[in-house]
Design a protein around this motif. Structure first.
Motif, short mmCIF file in Angstrom:
data_model
loop_
_atom_site.label_atom_id
_atom_site.label_comp_id
_atom_site.label_asym_id
_atom_site.label_seq_id
_atom_site.Cartn_x
_atom_site.Cartn_y
_atom_site.Cartn_z
N ASP A 126 -8.48 19.59 0.34
CA ASP A 126 -7.46 20.54 -0.10
C ASP A 126 -6.21 20.49 0.77
N VAL A 127 -6.43 20.49 2.07
CA VAL A 127 -5.27 20.56 2.96
C VAL A 127 -5.56 19.78 4.24
N LEU A 128 -4.53 19.10 4.71
CA LEU A 128 -4.58 18.46 6.03
C LEU A 128 -3.61 19.22 6.93
N VAL A 129 -4.07 19.59 8.10
CA VAL A 129 -3.23 20.29 9.07
C VAL A 129 -2.99 19.36 10.25
N THR A 130 -1.74 19.08 10.54
CA THR A 130 -1.44 18.15 11.63
C THR A 130 -0.02 18.34 12.11
N GLY A 131 0.32 17.66 13.20
CA GLY A 131 1.68 17.70 13.73
C GLY A 131 2.55 16.62 13.11
N PHE A 132 3.86 16.83 13.17
CA PHE A 132 4.79 15.89 12.54
C PHE A 132 4.79 14.53 13.22
N ASP A 133 4.34 14.48 14.48
CA ASP A 133 4.44 13.23 15.23
C ASP A 133 3.51 12.14 14.72
N ILE A 134 2.51 12.48 13.91
CA ILE A 134 1.63 11.43 13.40
C ILE A 134 1.65 11.36 11.87
N PHE A 155 8.58 11.45 5.59
CA PHE A 155 7.55 10.57 5.03
C PHE A 155 8.19 9.45 4.23
N PHE A 156 9.12 9.79 3.33
CA PHE A 156 9.78 8.78 2.50
C PHE A 156 10.56 7.78 3.37
N LEU A 179 0.82 -1.21 0.00
CA LEU A 179 0.00 0.00 0.00
C LEU A 179 0.85 1.26 0.00
N ALA A 180 2.08 1.16 0.50
CA ALA A 180 2.93 2.35 0.61
C ALA A 180 3.46 2.83 -0.74
N LYS A 181 3.65 1.92 -1.67
CA LYS A 181 4.29 2.30 -2.94
C LYS A 181 3.52 3.39 -3.68
N PRO A 182 2.19 3.27 -3.87
CA PRO A 182 1.47 4.37 -4.54
C PRO A 182 1.52 5.68 -3.74
N ALA A 183 1.55 5.57 -2.41
CA ALA A 183 1.61 6.78 -1.59
C ALA A 183 2.94 7.49 -1.77
N ILE A 184 4.01 6.72 -1.82
CA ILE A 184 5.33 7.31 -2.07
C ILE A 184 5.35 8.01 -3.42
N GLU A 185 4.81 7.33 -4.44
CA GLU A 185 4.78 7.90 -5.78
C GLU A 185 3.95 9.19 -5.83
N ALA A 186 2.86 9.23 -5.07
CA ALA A 186 1.98 10.41 -5.07
C ALA A 186 2.72 11.63 -4.55
N VAL A 187 3.57 11.45 -3.54
CA VAL A 187 4.34 12.57 -3.01
C VAL A 187 5.49 12.91 -3.95
N GLN A 188 6.12 11.90 -4.52
CA GLN A 188 7.22 12.14 -5.47
C GLN A 188 6.76 12.94 -6.68
N TRP A 228 -0.88 8.39 11.07
CA TRP A 228 -2.18 8.77 10.53
C TRP A 228 -2.09 9.24 9.09
N VAL A 229 -1.20 10.20 8.82
CA VAL A 229 -1.11 10.74 7.46
C VAL A 229 -0.80 9.62 6.47
N ALA A 230 0.18 8.80 6.79
CA ALA A 230 0.56 7.72 5.87
C ALA A 230 -0.58 6.74 5.65
N ARG A 231 -1.32 6.42 6.71
CA ARG A 231 -2.41 5.46 6.57
C ARG A 231 -3.55 6.03 5.73
N MET A 232 -3.84 7.31 5.90
CA MET A 232 -4.85 7.94 5.05
C MET A 232 -4.40 7.95 3.59
N MET A 233 -3.12 8.21 3.36
CA MET A 233 -2.60 8.19 1.99
C MET A 233 -2.73 6.79 1.38
N MET A 234 -2.31 5.78 2.15
CA MET A 234 -2.34 4.41 1.62
C MET A 234 -3.77 3.95 1.34
#
Length: 899
Positions: free
Chosen positions: A500-508, A408-409, A384-393, A512-518
């Motif tokens: 449009d935008v997610l606002v959050t702290g770096f600690d998650i 993130f990477f 599940l992570a591969k498409p998420a990595i590509e989306a940010v790249q 959380w951010v990665a799981r929503m992306m995946m």
């Protein structure tokens, strides 16, 4: 309308918030033709109450949402809360305990009912508190991660991923909380630094009696489950033992000595014991070398011998099965003490060293967690992570600040299988049923599972549902689309996904951010949000993390009670820069409350001087230089504020508003305007100034509304710029053309600089405000003298000048001098201060500061101090040095002015 002498947030804020909410001002409009703007709230735990981290993230989100609404966007700010499996279950278990009950005695169904009852009675605390902060969430759309719609989304996702082979069962190590009796995620583990020991144990070499390999460990109690000893293949001496066998003390079994790069030659003895069932690194070594993985601690963290009983051997001077059997049922810590004593008795304990190490604890249970080998449900996160990595790249989703993409990477490229099962009762129960032979049937409901079983067995069989629930992050990972009605294709889903935008702290970012992306990419085919804005942490004024143990926790509700929500919100904006933590203290909030008061007092001044909104006023008709200058400055501020918000520079947005209100509007425009508003002024000039003041005050209220919604709405309503509670829906201001803008700006800017320079010199020289001084100009052109003549009254009043004139002849003795463009400004001070004493004071202050700065500079040049001192301490010293250097420069400039 008569404004009170002071703004009273305690009375005003609840009334205004109720007005907005009752008017539906926070609602999105799915049928609108306006371009949508979506922010998904990071759902706070249903057990939670507002803390400073919430205050930061929700203030930033609210600023963005209010601003975009004013720009004409159809804004959805999706509210909701997370069921918080462990936290909520603990709350309710404590309630039962107070009643003398236990969840196991009441049963699962009754316990879950009790949790729902608690949620209905006490689970809405944080939503009430968010209203106090002014958060303009679309409350009728509030969702809960355990409500029926989100439960359907969870089942749909689980079944799909299972059928695709991306969810499966496996036996692996997990973080096990012996107190809560469940697997927990890495996020729920906190490392605590504890003082302990490092035990050096002799393991006899099987083929060479009398020789040993020494292993250092912090956990002798797990040695019963050792299945190998590892040394680095390149170790200068120990590598020769690779391929031989050692005798496992106490147990007596022969275990191989293997070569593996995990063994650090520079650490400990260079040899490490490998206990695959009780250490995450050892587990990987065990898999690489196909080692056995017996467990020697049970789920209560007590010694269990079930898997090693057949391995016990009696070897004189090395192992006594009777001793090992005596450990059965003992706690891990009691077993540790007994094992160390037995090793010492057998002369197998080489030495004991004091050792400080990081011990993982469950953040809820508060006890050390155990790596435990159990069968759990897993999700193939790597796939599940591969498409998420590509989306940010590829820029489909961007991080602000951009450097967080590297974090993130790093996490995503090293991602491990995600353990998604929890041994709890509160949560989404795993939609899996087991047949009598253990065959698993995964389906959305029991009827569908029964149909699968019937097809499999050829008859009806009794099925038993899996007892576990899903990790909370599984359901919250679906949040961006499950809250919009998915798996149904609702109009909200079509319109507001992706956000449009997610606002959050770096600690998650990872949790959380990665799981929503995946999950978003896999289930929806698109990223869940286009931008991820990462803010820092809220720390105390010294830069230390807030914690109860330090006693430096600040309650945002206390700050709101003391200073008002606007003051807290503006402080957060002013301190929130890219990649920067927020250093907060009550004094900072108190200071920015002064800004709220300044705005309120400016409005009262306008009211007392007859300033009212002028329907149809056209700023392009302004003819007075003062009017045109203010309008030009307002245009500049609009541009600065808009640019800052588009770049997520909340500090720059706050700074632009602060400068314009405090300096331009209050300190300069209103002061310059006083003569023009007097009864003796030209009526036409007075009418224009009032109209311009009203126009610009309205601009200010619109510009600042996203950050300080309450005071701006109150003034908007009281001045009748629009209907009650209508500012929230008023258009964001745009710059307006200003005739002869350059000429007006050049003239007023010069006058402001002149007055400011004179004020600065007087302050530096300690001239009492009550003593005016002559202001002499040397080398002034006719143009500059013309400006002085036009603004003579304002210059004298604001610069504390007894008169302003061209200097003829020599500079008077005892004068301070300063340069403004081509003009030398001369202030005769001989009769106002003791020049000699003032020079001596400046010299003394400067030299003292130079000495202190040199000491601080040497301290910061000391690499030992910089490397060892906490980062906040080093940072504070650097800031002090910077301040000292600035002050030294100021004092030197003052000395230079005296000649």
């Amino acid at each position: 309308m008569t404004l009170d002498s002071r703004f009273a947030p305690g009375d005003t804020e609840p009334r205004l918030y109720a007005g907005w909410e009752n008017a539906g001002s926070f609602a999105c409009h799915p049928d609108s033709n306006a371009p949508p703007f979506t922010i998904m709230i990071p759902p706070p735990n249903v057990t939670g109450s507002l803390h400073m981290g919430h205050a930061l993230t929700f203030t930033v989100q609210d600023v963005l949402v209010r601003w975009r609404r004013m720009q004409g966007r159809d804004a959805l700010w999706q509210p909701g809360s997370d069921h918080a499996g462990i936290a909520t279950q603990m709350v309710v278990e404590r309630l039962l305990d107070a009643e003398g009950k236990d969840r196991r005695t009441v049963g699962r169904e009754a316990f879950v009912d009790r949790v729902w009852q608690w949620k209905a009675e006490s689970g809405g605390t944080i939503t009430t508190q968010l209203r106090r902060l002014g958060a303009s969430l679309d409350w009728p759309r509030e969702r809960f991660t355990m409500d029926a719609g989100l439960s359907a989304a969870v089942k749909e996702t689980f079944v799909k991923l299972f059928n695709e082979g991306l969810i499966y069962r496996d036996r692996r190590l997990v973080n096990w909380d012996p107190k809560l009796q469940t697997a927990i995620s890495d996020l729920e583990v906190e490392n605590r630094e504890l003082k302990g020991s490092l035990w050096h144990i002799r393991y006899p070499i099987e083929a060479d009696p009398g020789k040993f390999i020494i292993v250092a460990t912090t956990r002798p109690e797990t040695m019963l489950g050792d299945t190998a000893i590892a040394v680095h293949p390149d170790h200068p001496t120990l590598s020769a033992l690779i391929g031989q066998h050692a005798i496992l003390p106490l147990v007596g079994r022969s275990i191989p000595i293997i070569g593996d790069a995990y063994a650090d030659p520079e650490k400990g003895t260079g040899a490490v014991k490998i206990t695959p069932a009780h250490d995450f690194n050892d587990f990987e070594v065990g898999r690489r070398h196909d080692l056995a993985m017996p467990s020697v601690l049970d789920r209560q963290a007590n010694v269990t011998l079930a898997e090693i009983e057949p391995l016990l051997q009696s070897r004189p001077k090395v192992a006594d099965p009777r001793f090992v059997r005596s450990l059965a049922g003992q706690s891990r810590f009691a077993a540790r003490a007994a094992i160390v004593a037995e090793l010492e008795r057998l002369d197998l304990l080489d030495k004991i060293e004091p050792h400080t190490n990081q011990v993982p604890h469950g953040d809820r249970g508060g006890v050390p967690v155990e790596p435990l080998l159990t069968t759990q449900w897993y999700c193939n996160a790597e796939a599940l992570a591969k498409p998420a990595i590509e989306a940010v790249q590829t820029g489909k989703t961007v991080f602000v600040p951009k450097q967080w993409e590297n974090t993130f990477f790093a996490w995503m490229r090293e991602i491990q299988p995600w353990c998604i099962s929890r041994q709890l009762w509160w949560g989404h129960r795993i939609p899996a049923w087991y047949g009598p032979d253990g065959t698993v049937f995964v389906a959305k409901d029991q009827d569908a599972a029964a149909a699968q079983a019937r097809n499999h067995y050829g008859r009806d069989e009794t099925l038993t549902q899996d007892e576990d629930v899903l990790d909370t992050w599984f359901s919250s990972g679906l949040w961006p689309f499950s809250t919009l009605g998915w798996p149904d294709r609702t109009k909200e889903l079509e319109r507001y996904y992706p956000g449009d935008v997610l606002v959050t702290g770096f600690d998650i970012i990872f949790f959380w951010v990665a799981r929503m992306m995946m999950l978003g990419l896999h289930m929806m085919g698109d990223v869940p949000f286009r931008t991820v804005y990462i803010h820092g942490l809220v720390r105390d004024e010294r830069g230390q993390k807030m914690s109860k143990s330090r006693g430096n926790v600040i309650d945002p509700l206390d700050l709101i009670d003391s200073y008002g929500a606007d003051a807290l919100r503006f402080t957060i904006c002013a301190l929130t820069g890219p990649g920067r933590d927020v250093k907060l203290s009550p004094s900072r909030v108190e200071g920015y409350r002064g800004f709220i008061t300044k705005l309120w007092n400016a409005a009262r001044f306008c009211e007392l001087n007859g300033v009212r909104p002028e329907p149809g006023f056209d700023p392009t008709t302004a003819r007075l230089p003062l009017s045109r200058w203010l309008l030009v400055e307002a245009n500049t501020t609009i541009g600065e504020a808009t640019t800052a918000l588009e770049a997520y520079r909340f500090d720059d947005y706050a700074a632009a508003g602060y400068r314009f209100v405090w300096n331009t509007f209050c300190d300069w425009f209103l002061e310059f305007a006083k003569p023009l508003l007097s009864p003796a002024a030209n009526p036409a000039d007075a009418a224009e100034i009032r109209a311009v003041a009203a126009h610009v005050l309205g601009l200010i209220l619109r510009l600042l509304h996203p950050a300080i919604p309450f005071v701006t709405e109150e003034l908007w309503d009281r001045f009748e710029y629009g209907e009650a509670c209508s500012l929230i829906g008023t258009a964001w201001p745009d710059p307006t053309p200003v005739p002869d803008a350059a000429e007006a700006r050049a003239e007023l800017d010069w006058v402001v600089r002149l007055i400011g320079l004179v004020r600065s010199v007087r302050t530096e020289m300690n001239v009492p405000p009550s003593k005016p001084s002559p202001l002499l100009l040397q080398g002034a052109s006719d143009e500059k003298l013309g400006r002085v003549d036009r603004w003579n009254e304002a210059i004298r009043r604001l610069a504390r000048a007894s008169d302003v004139r061209l200097l003829t002849g020599e500079v008077p003795q005892g004068s301070a001098q300063a340069v403004l463009d081509e003009i030398t400004i001369v202030l005769p001070l001989q009769d106002l201060i003791d020049i000699s004493a003032e020079r001596n004071r400046l010299l003394k202050d400067r030299d003292k500061l130079i000495g202190e700065a040199n000491k601080l500079r040497q301290k910061l040049a000391n690499a030992d101090f910089v490397n060892r001192a906490p980062e906040p301490v080093v940072s504070e010293n650097r800031e002090r040095l910077e301040t000292m250097n600035f002050e030294i420069g100021r004092l030197q400039a003052a000395l230079d002015r005296l000649g």
